[in-house]
Scaffold this active site. Structure first.
Site, PDB file in Angstrom:
ATOM      1  N   ARG A 118      92.556 -14.057 -28.833  1.00 20.58           N
ATOM      2  CA  ARG A 118      91.295 -14.671 -28.355  1.00 20.58           C
ATOM      3  C   ARG A 118      91.485 -15.555 -27.123  1.00 20.58           C
ATOM      4  O   ARG A 118      90.651 -16.407 -26.815  1.00 20.58           O
ATOM      5  CB  ARG A 118      90.613 -15.471 -29.463  1.00 20.58           C
ATOM      6  N   LYS A 140      87.748 -13.073 -11.998  1.00 23.88           N
ATOM      7  CA  LYS A 140      87.304 -11.751 -12.474  1.00 23.88           C
ATOM      8  C   LYS A 140      88.533 -10.979 -12.934  1.00 23.88           C
ATOM      9  O   LYS A 140      89.489 -10.813 -12.173  1.00 23.88           O
ATOM     10  CB  LYS A 140      86.615 -10.973 -11.348  1.00 23.88           C
ATOM     11  N   GLU A 182      89.169  -7.809   3.567  1.00 25.88           N
ATOM     12  CA  GLU A 182      88.556  -8.885   2.760  1.00 25.88           C
ATOM     13  C   GLU A 182      88.636 -10.220   3.509  1.00 25.88           C
ATOM     14  O   GLU A 182      87.736 -11.057   3.396  1.00 25.88           O
ATOM     15  CB  GLU A 182      89.246  -9.000   1.392  1.00 25.88           C
ATOM     16  N   LYS A 224      86.284 -18.497  -0.605  1.00 24.59           N
ATOM     17  CA  LYS A 224      85.975 -17.916  -1.917  1.00 24.59           C
ATOM     18  C   LYS A 224      85.752 -19.036  -2.935  1.00 24.59           C
ATOM     19  O   LYS A 224      84.847 -18.960  -3.778  1.00 24.59           O
ATOM     20  CB  LYS A 224      87.091 -16.974  -2.378  1.00 24.59           C
ATOM     21  N   GLU A 234      78.626 -14.834 -11.252  1.00 23.20           N
ATOM     22  CA  GLU A 234      77.818 -13.939 -10.413  1.00 23.20           C
ATOM     23  C   GLU A 234      76.385 -13.783 -10.913  1.00 23.20           C
ATOM     24  O   GLU A 234      75.878 -12.684 -11.112  1.00 23.20           O
ATOM     25  CB  GLU A 234      78.502 -12.566 -10.266  1.00 23.20           C
ATOM     26  N   ARG A 238      77.342 -15.525  -5.761  1.00 21.99           N
ATOM     27  CA  ARG A 238      78.656 -14.861  -5.730  1.00 21.99           C
ATOM     28  C   ARG A 238      78.545 -13.408  -5.245  1.00 21.99           C
ATOM     29  O   ARG A 238      79.510 -12.852  -4.723  1.00 21.99           O
ATOM     30  CB  ARG A 238      79.327 -14.921  -7.117  1.00 21.99           C
ATOM     31  N   ASN A 242      80.397  -9.430  -2.151  1.00 22.90           N
ATOM     32  CA  ASN A 242      80.393  -7.962  -2.133  1.00 22.90           C
ATOM     33  C   ASN A 242      79.888  -7.411  -0.804  1.00 22.90           C
ATOM     34  O   ASN A 242      79.515  -6.242  -0.712  1.00 22.90           O
ATOM     35  CB  ASN A 242      79.532  -7.425  -3.279  1.00 22.90           C
ATOM     36  N   HIS A 245      80.606  -3.908   0.311  1.00 21.77           N
ATOM     37  CA  HIS A 245      81.117  -3.193  -0.867  1.00 21.77           C
ATOM     38  C   HIS A 245      80.171  -2.108  -1.384  1.00 21.77           C
ATOM     39  O   HIS A 245      80.622  -1.180  -2.036  1.00 21.77           O
ATOM     40  CB  HIS A 245      81.445  -4.177  -1.991  1.00 21.77           C
ATOM     41  N   HIS A 249      82.005   1.075  -1.806  1.00 21.21           N
ATOM     42  CA  HIS A 249      82.247   1.697  -3.116  1.00 21.21           C
ATOM     43  C   HIS A 249      81.794   3.152  -3.117  1.00 21.21           C
ATOM     44  O   HIS A 249      82.443   4.024  -3.706  1.00 21.21           O
ATOM     45  CB  HIS A 249      81.516   0.945  -4.230  1.00 21.21           C
ATOM     46  N   HIS A 262      90.652   0.583  -1.063  1.00 23.43           N
ATOM     47  CA  HIS A 262      89.433  -0.219  -1.219  1.00 23.43           C
ATOM     48  C   HIS A 262      89.100  -0.958   0.090  1.00 23.43           C
ATOM     49  O   HIS A 262      87.960  -0.916   0.558  1.00 23.43           O
ATOM     50  CB  HIS A 262      89.668  -1.204  -2.373  1.00 23.43           C
TER      51      HIS A 262
HETATM   52  P1  NAD Z   1      97.565  -2.671  -6.002  1.00 27.63           P
HETATM   53  O1  NAD Z   1      97.687  -3.690  -7.039  1.00 27.63           O
HETATM   54  O2  NAD Z   1      97.469  -1.252  -6.427  1.00 27.63           O
HETATM   55  O3  NAD Z   1      98.769  -2.822  -4.988  1.00 27.63           O
HETATM   56  C1  NAD Z   1      98.882  -1.947  -3.896  1.00 27.63           C
HETATM   57  C2  NAD Z   1     100.278  -1.339  -3.801  1.00 27.63           C
HETATM   58  O4  NAD Z   1     101.159  -2.290  -3.230  1.00 27.63           O
HETATM   59  C3  NAD Z   1     100.888  -0.949  -5.125  1.00 27.63           C
HETATM   60  O5  NAD Z   1     101.567   0.261  -4.994  1.00 27.63           O
HETATM   61  C4  NAD Z   1     101.865  -2.093  -5.403  1.00 27.63           C
HETATM   62  O6  NAD Z   1     102.910  -1.775  -6.224  1.00 27.63           O
HETATM   63  C5  NAD Z   1     102.342  -2.395  -4.019  1.00 27.63           C
HETATM   64  N1  NAD Z   1     102.832  -3.756  -3.811  1.00 27.63           N
HETATM   65  C6  NAD Z   1     102.362  -4.883  -4.362  1.00 27.63           C
HETATM   66  N2  NAD Z   1     102.976  -5.939  -3.819  1.00 27.63           N
HETATM   67  C7  NAD Z   1     103.855  -5.471  -2.929  1.00 27.63           C
HETATM   68  C8  NAD Z   1     104.769  -6.087  -2.037  1.00 27.63           C
HETATM   69  N3  NAD Z   1     104.841  -7.417  -1.912  1.00 27.63           N
HETATM   70  N4  NAD Z   1     105.549  -5.299  -1.264  1.00 27.63           N
HETATM   71  C9  NAD Z   1     105.430  -3.947  -1.331  1.00 27.63           C
HETATM   72  N5  NAD Z   1     104.579  -3.302  -2.126  1.00 27.63           N
HETATM   73  C10 NAD Z   1     103.785  -4.069  -2.920  1.00 27.63           C
HETATM   74  O7  NAD Z   1      96.295  -2.894  -5.054  1.00 27.63           O
HETATM   75  P2  NAD Z   1      95.563  -4.211  -4.518  1.00 27.63           P
HETATM   76  O8  NAD Z   1      94.923  -3.792  -3.259  1.00 27.63           O
HETATM   77  O9  NAD Z   1      96.439  -5.391  -4.530  1.00 27.63           O
HETATM   78  O10 NAD Z   1      94.446  -4.464  -5.617  1.00 27.63           O
HETATM   79  C11 NAD Z   1      93.441  -3.510  -5.876  1.00 27.63           C
HETATM   80  C12 NAD Z   1      92.845  -3.800  -7.224  1.00 27.63           C
HETATM   81  O11 NAD Z   1      92.282  -5.106  -7.211  1.00 27.63           O
HETATM   82  C13 NAD Z   1      91.722  -2.867  -7.618  1.00 27.63           C
HETATM   83  O12 NAD Z   1      91.917  -2.448  -8.946  1.00 27.63           O
HETATM   84  C14 NAD Z   1      90.473  -3.715  -7.504  1.00 27.63           C
HETATM   85  O13 NAD Z   1      89.471  -3.320  -8.424  1.00 27.63           O
HETATM   86  C15 NAD Z   1      91.007  -5.064  -7.819  1.00 27.63           C
HETATM   87  N6  NAD Z   1      90.224  -6.169  -7.285  1.00 27.63           N
HETATM   88  C16 NAD Z   1      89.878  -7.168  -8.132  1.00 27.63           C
HETATM   89  C17 NAD Z   1      89.183  -8.246  -7.656  1.00 27.63           C
HETATM   90  C18 NAD Z   1      88.868  -9.380  -8.593  1.00 27.63           C
HETATM   91  O14 NAD Z   1      88.114 -10.274  -8.207  1.00 27.63           O
HETATM   92  N7  NAD Z   1      89.427  -9.396  -9.769  1.00 27.63           N
HETATM   93  C19 NAD Z   1      88.811  -8.332  -6.325  1.00 27.63           C
HETATM   94  C20 NAD Z   1      89.181  -7.297  -5.473  1.00 27.63           C
HETATM   95  C21 NAD Z   1      89.895  -6.218  -5.965  1.00 27.63           C
HETATM   96  N1  GLY Z   2      85.770  -9.766  -5.321  1.00 26.06           N
HETATM   97  C1  GLY Z   2      84.461 -10.256  -5.531  1.00 26.06           C
HETATM   98  C2  GLY Z   2      84.403 -11.422  -6.453  1.00 26.06           C
HETATM   99  O1  GLY Z   2      85.408 -11.984  -6.819  1.00 26.06           O
HETATM  100  O2  GLY Z   2      83.344 -11.799  -6.845  1.00 26.06           O
END
Ligand code: NAD
Ligand code: GLY
Length: 361
Positions: A118, A140, A182, A224, A234, A238, A242, A245, A249, A262
């Site tokens: 939990r 998030k 971003e 942010k 949101e 918030r 997006n 986006h 998307h 992305h």
């Molecule tokens: P990711 O986590 O897939 O990382 C991208 C690639 O980079 C991967 O292959 C990873 O292994 C590699 N990598 C990571 N760090 C590295 C480093 N220092 N050196 C070399 N390689 C490295 O992608 P991302 O772009 O970081 O994140 C995308 C995800 O984030 C999506 O699932 C998206 O939905 C999510 N997201 C969430 C939020 C939120 O608010 N929670 C906001 C934006 C995106």
């Molecule tokens: N990435 C959008 C948010 O955190 O709300």
């Protein structure tokens, strides 16, 4: 090192931004309550940085959970795997989960922390630029369902975020550029001075200059933080995060996840949203030119793929999470640094914009 406090929904936690933070045991220790820690990482991030982190966690009982790289890891199966590892190693409620990796790792680890027993404490150590400026901050967390991305999740804030820009040295250029999308977003929606700074420092950022990266991460997180402090879950403002986006998307889904990153899709979406704002008479064309220029200098695309059609956008935009009662809502610009969420865009103007964007390619 810079310390920024994030204050969503009455809680407060620090984001540490700097260099050589990863191996510093004194930074992490105050945020680990018990004697147990589980480090959730991706294979790539673990191969590069787990050893350094392991040294900083010397005297804790550490479980290492290393997962495949890529979006499919944000799944119910991997959530179950994380929980299984925690139960196997008898992690108690006082345990702390640490996410070491990009947004995929952070989202899965954060969501696992939100539901294990939990809710247990967790720390974000983002290793991509996108994760440092966006996904690790603001709470998030979530995983994907086969019917939709990020459809299972929780707002769950970390105990702290440790953004060490040194780890960006190993990030592939394409991933760095995706994160820059971003970063540019924050300038456009909330911070004209930061946007101007980006225009003059984009070459340094693309060259991974540490000082420039630190400044970009700091300004992004500050922007942010202001939005998230006002609207953690949101319910309103918030949604401006997006920006770009809704179009993005649609493009990402159309191309098939993984084919366009992305950030690449968001870059095109921001150009389209700015151009639509021009069409509405809310901002002037020179701003759209500035947006296209800065996006291109970040080595990001400015238009959708050749074979994507306006109808493809319209079909896919209908399932956007911002849609309320079937009404499409878009984030557009009233001015540089001033974003609004609107559901009043005349459909003719939207169609004109889609036709123009799809013809440009
Ligand atoms: P990711 O986590 O897939 O990382 C991208 C690639 O980079 C991967 O292959 C990873 O292994 C590699 N990598 C990571 N760090 C590295 C480093 N220092 N050196 C070399 N390689 C490295 O992608 P991302 O772009 O970081 O994140 C995308 C995800 O984030 C999506 O699932 C998206 O939905 C999510 N997201 C969430 C939020 C939120 O608010 N929670 C906001 C934006 C995106
Ligand atoms: N990435 C959008 C948010 O955190 O709300």
């Amino acid at each position: 090192m810079h310390t920024l406090n994030i204050t969503p929904g009455g809680v407060s936690y620090p984001v540490f931004i700097g260099q050589q933070l990863l191996g510093n045991p004194e930074l992490l220790a105050p945020f680990i309550r018990g004697h147990q820690v589980a480090v959730v990482s991706s294979k790539k991030a673990a191969s590069l940085y787990l050893e350094t982190l392991r040294k900083a966690l010397g005297h804790f009982q550490v479980t290492e959970i290393t997962l495949e790289d890529g979006e499919p890891t944000k799944s119910l199966a991997m959530l179950e795997h994380v929980v299984d590892c925690l139960l196997r190693d008898k992690h108690e409620r006082s345990t702390t989960l640490i996410a070491l990796g990009g947004g995929v790792t952070g989202d899965l680890c954060g969501f696992s922390a939100s539901c294990y027993m939990r809710g247990v404490s967790f720390i974000q150590i983002p290793t991509t630029l996108l994760a440092q400026v966006d996904s690790s901050v603001g709470g998030k967390t979530g995983i994907n369902h086969k019917r939709g991305k990020n459809m299972i999740g929780a707002f769950y804030q970390p105990a702290c975020v440790l953004a060490d820009v040194d780890v960006l040295a190993t990030l592939p250029d394409r991933e760095l550029s995706a994160g820059l999308a971003e970063v540019i977003k924050y300038g456009l929606i909330a911070d004209p001075l930061f946007f101007a700074w980006l225009e003059s420092h984009m070459d340094a950022l693309v060259a991974k200059d540490s000082e420039a990266l630190m400044q970009a991460v700091l300004s992004s997180c500050k922007n942010k933080a202001l939005v998230v402090a006002e609207d953690e879950k949101e319910q309103g403002r918030r949604a401006i995060l997006n920006f770009g986006h809704t179009f993005g998307h649609a493009l990402e889904t159309w191309a098939g996840y993984g084919n366009w990153l992305h950030g690449e899709a968001v870059a095109v979406g921001m150009v389209m949203a700015t151009e639509l704002s021009v069409r509405l008479g809310w901002v002037e064309e020179p701003l759209a030119e500035r947006v296209r220029a800065v996006v291109q200098r970040a080595n990001l695309p400015v238009s959708p793929p050749d074979d994507m059609k306006p109808e493809d956008f319209l079909d896919l935009m209908r399932v956007d999470k911002k849609t309320v009662g079937g009404q499409l809502r878009l984030v557009l610009l009233k001015a540089l640094g001033e974003a609004v969420v609107t559901s009043t865009v005349p459909s003719g103007l939207l169609r004109e914009q889609l036709a123009a964007s799809c013809q440009e390619t």
